[in-house]
Design a protein around this motif. Structure first.
Motif, PDB file in Angstrom:
ATOM      1  N   GLY A   1       0.831  -1.198   0.000  1.00  0.00           N
ATOM      2  CA  GLY A   1       0.000   0.000   0.000  1.00  0.00           C
ATOM      3  C   GLY A   1       0.863   1.243   0.000  1.00  0.00           C
ATOM      4  O   GLY A   1       1.706   1.392   0.894  1.00  0.00           O
ATOM      5  N   PRO A   2       0.694   2.101  -0.983  1.00  0.00           N
ATOM      6  CA  PRO A   2       1.513   3.313  -1.060  1.00  0.00           C
ATOM      7  C   PRO A   2       1.378   4.191   0.186  1.00  0.00           C
ATOM      8  O   PRO A   2       2.337   4.835   0.597  1.00  0.00           O
ATOM      9  N   GLU A   3       0.211   4.185   0.802  1.00  0.00           N
ATOM     10  CA  GLU A   3       0.010   5.018   1.995  1.00  0.00           C
ATOM     11  C   GLU A   3       0.881   4.550   3.156  1.00  0.00           C
ATOM     12  O   GLU A   3       1.359   5.347   3.951  1.00  0.00           O
ATOM     13  N   ARG A   4       1.142   3.246   3.245  1.00  0.00           N
ATOM     14  CA  ARG A   4       2.024   2.738   4.305  1.00  0.00           C
ATOM     15  C   ARG A   4       3.471   3.135   4.045  1.00  0.00           C
ATOM     16  O   ARG A   4       4.215   3.444   4.978  1.00  0.00           O
ATOM     17  N   ILE A   5       3.862   3.112   2.807  1.00  0.00           N
ATOM     18  CA  ILE A   5       5.221   3.531   2.453  1.00  0.00           C
ATOM     19  C   ILE A   5       5.374   5.025   2.743  1.00  0.00           C
ATOM     20  O   ILE A   5       6.397   5.463   3.265  1.00  0.00           O
ATOM     21  N   ASP A   6       4.342   5.793   2.457  1.00  0.00           N
ATOM     22  CA  ASP A   6       4.373   7.231   2.755  1.00  0.00           C
ATOM     23  C   ASP A   6       4.497   7.485   4.256  1.00  0.00           C
ATOM     24  O   ASP A   6       5.156   8.440   4.674  1.00  0.00           O
TER      25      ASP A   6
END
Length: 184
Positions: free
Chosen positions: A49-54
């Motif tokens: 999930g891109p939001e977790r990487i962010d």
């Protein structure tokens, strides 16, 4: 004179034959590897999930020396691994202005060291690693230990560079602030 023209013509076409051989070796060697690695990384980003990487970037933005390893080792590593060069530098957007120069220095310094293990990070500089690897393989040695060492030393170097650049940035901003106050 005729022999010279034949030699010149053979040399001219030989240049393109050699170029074609290199191209074929890339198409059958590194290009499929890069495509598979990029596909894997994009799938991994989608799974995580891109939001977790962010959120890792937001976590690294916290003040304190305890966050140095996160800001100058973990964040540049994840940014270069997942976003690759040059997109990796965009992870600095989560950091306050005072940390951005140091993050950029760490990230830009890390796009080459992991190339031996993760060629998708910076395929533009792959020729450097392939040249080194060819020399090592000529000696009959494995390139993997060198690639691992290169990756690990790169992490140490970016950590040091991040801290040094952060301190230099603090000094420069303090001078700028003092100069601005003196001018008023």
């Amino acid at each position: 004179m005729l022999d010279f023209l034949v030699w010149l013509a053979e040399g001219f076409i030989g240049l393109f034959i050699a170029g074609g051989d290199v191209f074929v070796s890339l198409v059958t060697g590194i290009v499929p590897l890069l495509i598979i690695l990029l596909t894997f990384v994009n799938a991994l980003i989608a799974l995580i999930g891109p939001e977790r990487i962010d959120r890792v970037g937001e976590w690294a933005a916290r003040d304190g020396a305890i966050y140095y390893p996160i800001r100058y080792i973990l964040l540049p590593f994840l940014a270069t691994f997942f976003l690759t060069n040059p997109m990796a530098y965009t992870m600095g957007r989560f950091l306050p202005e005072k940390y951005k120069p140091a993050f950029y220095d760490a990230a830009v310094s890390y796009v080459h060291p992991p190339t031996g293990i993760f060629p998708h990070i910076n395929p533009g500089e792959l020729f450097v690693w392939l040249g080194i690897a060819a020399g090592i393989e000529t000696l009959g040695l494995s390139v993997v230990p060198l690639a691992v060492r290169y990756l690990l030393i790169g992490l140490v170097v970016i950590f040091i560079r991040g801290i040094v650049t952060e301190n230099i940035t603090n000094v420069m901003w303090a001078r700028r602030t003092a100069t601005a106050k003196a001018a008023v």
